[in-house]
Design a protein around this motif. Structure first.
Motif, mmCIF file in Angstrom:
data_model
loop_
_atom_site.group_PDB
_atom_site.id
_atom_site.type_symbol
_atom_site.label_atom_id
_atom_site.label_comp_id
_atom_site.label_asym_id
_atom_site.label_seq_id
_atom_site.Cartn_x
_atom_site.Cartn_y
_atom_site.Cartn_z
ATOM 1 N N THR A 18 0.054 43.641 65.838
ATOM 2 C CA THR A 18 0.362 45.063 65.872
ATOM 3 C C THR A 18 1.697 45.243 66.577
ATOM 4 O O THR A 18 2.395 44.260 66.877
ATOM 5 C CB THR A 18 -0.752 45.850 66.596
ATOM 6 N N SER A 19 2.094 46.463 66.849
ATOM 7 C CA SER A 19 3.309 46.734 67.619
ATOM 8 C C SER A 19 3.110 48.033 68.380
ATOM 9 O O SER A 19 2.390 48.926 67.934
ATOM 10 C CB SER A 19 4.540 46.824 66.712
ATOM 11 N N GLU A 41 10.391 49.078 70.626
ATOM 12 C CA GLU A 41 9.230 48.547 69.924
ATOM 13 C C GLU A 41 8.990 47.096 70.344
ATOM 14 O O GLU A 41 9.918 46.286 70.376
ATOM 15 C CB GLU A 41 9.440 48.621 68.412
ATOM 16 N N ARG A 42 7.759 46.786 70.645
ATOM 17 C CA ARG A 42 7.405 45.450 71.106
ATOM 18 C C ARG A 42 6.200 44.938 70.318
ATOM 19 O O ARG A 42 5.227 45.664 70.109
ATOM 20 C CB ARG A 42 7.096 45.465 72.604
ATOM 21 N N PHE A 94 3.476 39.964 73.597
ATOM 22 C CA PHE A 94 3.958 38.585 73.577
ATOM 23 C C PHE A 94 5.254 38.546 72.779
ATOM 24 O O PHE A 94 5.332 39.096 71.684
ATOM 25 C CB PHE A 94 2.916 37.656 72.940
ATOM 26 N N ARG A 95 6.255 37.877 73.321
ATOM 27 C CA ARG A 95 7.540 37.799 72.629
ATOM 28 C C ARG A 95 7.508 36.739 71.525
ATOM 29 O O ARG A 95 7.260 35.568 71.808
ATOM 30 C CB ARG A 95 8.649 37.435 73.614
ATOM 31 N N LEU A 140 14.884 30.925 71.051
ATOM 32 C CA LEU A 140 15.301 32.329 70.948
ATOM 33 C C LEU A 140 14.064 33.214 70.996
ATOM 34 O O LEU A 140 13.168 33.066 70.170
ATOM 35 C CB LEU A 140 16.068 32.574 69.646
ATOM 36 N N GLU A 141 14.031 34.124 71.954
ATOM 37 C CA GLU A 141 12.911 35.044 72.097
ATOM 38 C C GLU A 141 13.343 36.454 71.709
ATOM 39 O O GLU A 141 14.492 36.850 71.920
ATOM 40 C CB GLU A 141 12.388 35.041 73.535
ATOM 41 N N PHE A 142 12.364 37.219 71.162
ATOM 42 C CA PHE A 142 12.643 38.560 70.677
ATOM 43 C C PHE A 142 11.577 39.523 71.183
ATOM 44 O O PHE A 142 10.473 39.102 71.553
ATOM 45 C CB PHE A 142 12.665 38.577 69.138
ATOM 46 N N LEU A 143 11.894 40.815 71.152
ATOM 47 C CA LEU A 143 10.917 41.816 71.555
ATOM 48 C C LEU A 143 9.913 42.102 70.444
ATOM 49 O O LEU A 143 8.785 42.502 70.721
ATOM 50 C CB LEU A 143 11.619 43.108 71.978
#
Length: 304
Positions: A64-65, A73-74, A95-96, A149-152
Motif C-alpha cells: 500500500t502507500s 508519499e511513502r 519500509f523503503r 539505492l533507497e527510495f521513499l
C-alpha cells in the motif's frame, strides 16, 4: 526500516504540469487506499496505529502507500491479523524500497556520488557488501561491494530504474566487446554502472524477506511514535482458528477447450464454510437431486 513520521492524509500543492500530473496520480492512489480502508474496516480490519501492544496471528499482507504529514508519499505494507479471541485488525509498516547497482571495480564511490547528484528521487545511497554467486571466488567468502539505492516509494524506484537500466545494458554490451577495460577505473562515471540487482523483487516480498515476516505466525504488534513494529512470538506454536471459505465452480465446455463465459454455463458451485460443505446445482444441466456425501482425502483434511 519503519519510519517515525506521523501519517495523515494531507496533500501538498503541486507546481507545474508535471507536478500537477504527479499530484493527480498520487491523489488517485490515496483515494483507492481510503476506499479500501473503509471496506476493510466494515469487515473488521481497522488499522491499528496507536494504543496498547496487540497480539495477532498473521493471515495476509499486501503493498500500500500512505502520505506523511509533510505530504510525501511513502510505500508501506498492510498486515492483517487474527487475535486469539477471534478479533481482527490490520497494521501498516513503512519500509523503503531499494535495489542494488553493480559497478566497475573501484568506481563504487564515484557512482555513489553521481547517483546522489543526478537523481532527486533517491532518498539514500550507501555502499554495502553482499555475496555474489557470479564471482569466481564466492565460495571462499569473498563479497562484492554494491551501491544500494533507497527510495521513499515504489514509484520513485521505478522512475530511477527506467533511467539506469538502459545505461547498464549498454555498458554491459560494451564490456563484452572491450573486456580488457571492463574492470579498470577509467572513463565516464556513467560507464561504471554495469548491472542492476534485485530491482524486480515484488515490494511486499522484499519487506517480508528483510523483516523476516511470514504468514501463519504470531506477532506482537506495537505502535509507538507513529511507527509500527512487529516482533515474532516463537513461544506460540498453536495456530489460530480462522473461518475459511473455499469454493469450486464447474462449467460446461467444448471438448479440448477452456470454458467460455459467452457460451458455456455453470453446472454447479461447491463451497465450504468453517468445515461445512454445500452444493449448488444448475437444474438446466443437473436435473436430479444429489445425495449428501462425505469426502476426506486424508485424515488431516476431513470433509463435512
Amino acid at each position: 526500516m519503519p519510519g517515525d513520521t506521523a501519517l495523515t492524509t494531507f496533500f501538498p500543492e503541486s507546481g507545474g504540469a508535471a507536478g500537477a500530473q504527479q499530484q493527480q496520480q498520487q491523489q488517485q492512489r490515496q483515494d483507492s487506499v481510503r476506499e479500501n480502508d473503509e471496506i476493510e474496516a466494515q469487515l473488521g480490519f481497522v488499522r491499528y496505529q496507536e494504543g496498547p501492544e496487540r497480539l495477532g496471528w498473521l493471515i495476509n499482507m499486501h503493498a500500500t502507500s500512505l502520505v506523511d504529514d509533510l505530504g510525501v508519499e511513502r510505500s508501506a505494507v498492510d498486515y492483517y491479523f487474527l487475535e486469539a479471541d477471534g478479533g481482527t485488525f490490520k497494521s501498516t509498516v513503512l519500509f523503503r524500497p531499494y535495489f542494488y547497482v553493480v559497478c566497475a571495480a573501484g568506481r563504487e564511490g564515484d557512482v555513489e556520488a553521481w547517483v546522489a547528484r543526478k537523481f532527486e528521487r533517491v532518498e539514500a545511497v550507501e555502499r554495502v557488501e553482499r555475496e555474489d554467486l557470479q564471482m569466481a571466488n564466492h565460495l571462499s567468502g569473498a563479497k562484492r561491494q554494491l551501491v544500494k539505492l533507497e527510495f521513499l516509494n515504489v514509484q520513485d524506484l521505478l522512475s530511477v530504474r527506467r533511467e539506469l537500466q538502459p545505461l547498464a545494458k549498454r555498458n554491459a554490451r560494451q564490456r563484452q566487446v572491450v573486456s580488457a577495460y571492463a574492470e579498470e577505473g577509467e572513463g565516464e562515471v556513467e560507464e561504471a554502472v554495469l548491472e542492476l540487482r534485485e530491482f524486480d523483487v515484488p515490494y511486499y516480498l522484499r519487506v517480508a524477506i528483510d523483516m523476516h515476516v511470514r504468514v501463519g505466525l504470531w506477532y506482537d504488534v506495537k505502535a509507538e511514535h507513529g511507527a509500527v513494529t512487529l516482533r515474532r512470538r516463537d513461544d506460540l506454536v498453536q495456530r489460530a482458528e480462522p473461518v475459511v471459505l473455499a469454493f469450486d465452480i464447474e462449467t460446461t465446455k467444448l471438448p479440448l477447450k477452456f470454458p467460455d463465459a459467452q457460451t458455456d454455463m455453470i453446472m454447479m458451485i461447491s463451497y465450504m464454510v468453517d468445515g461445512q460443505g454445500y452444493l449448488i446445482t444448475n437444474r438446466e444441466v443437473v436435473s436430479q437431486d444429489i445425495e449428501d456425501f462425505e469426502y476426506s482425502p486424508t485424515q488431516e483434511y476431513l470433509g463435512p
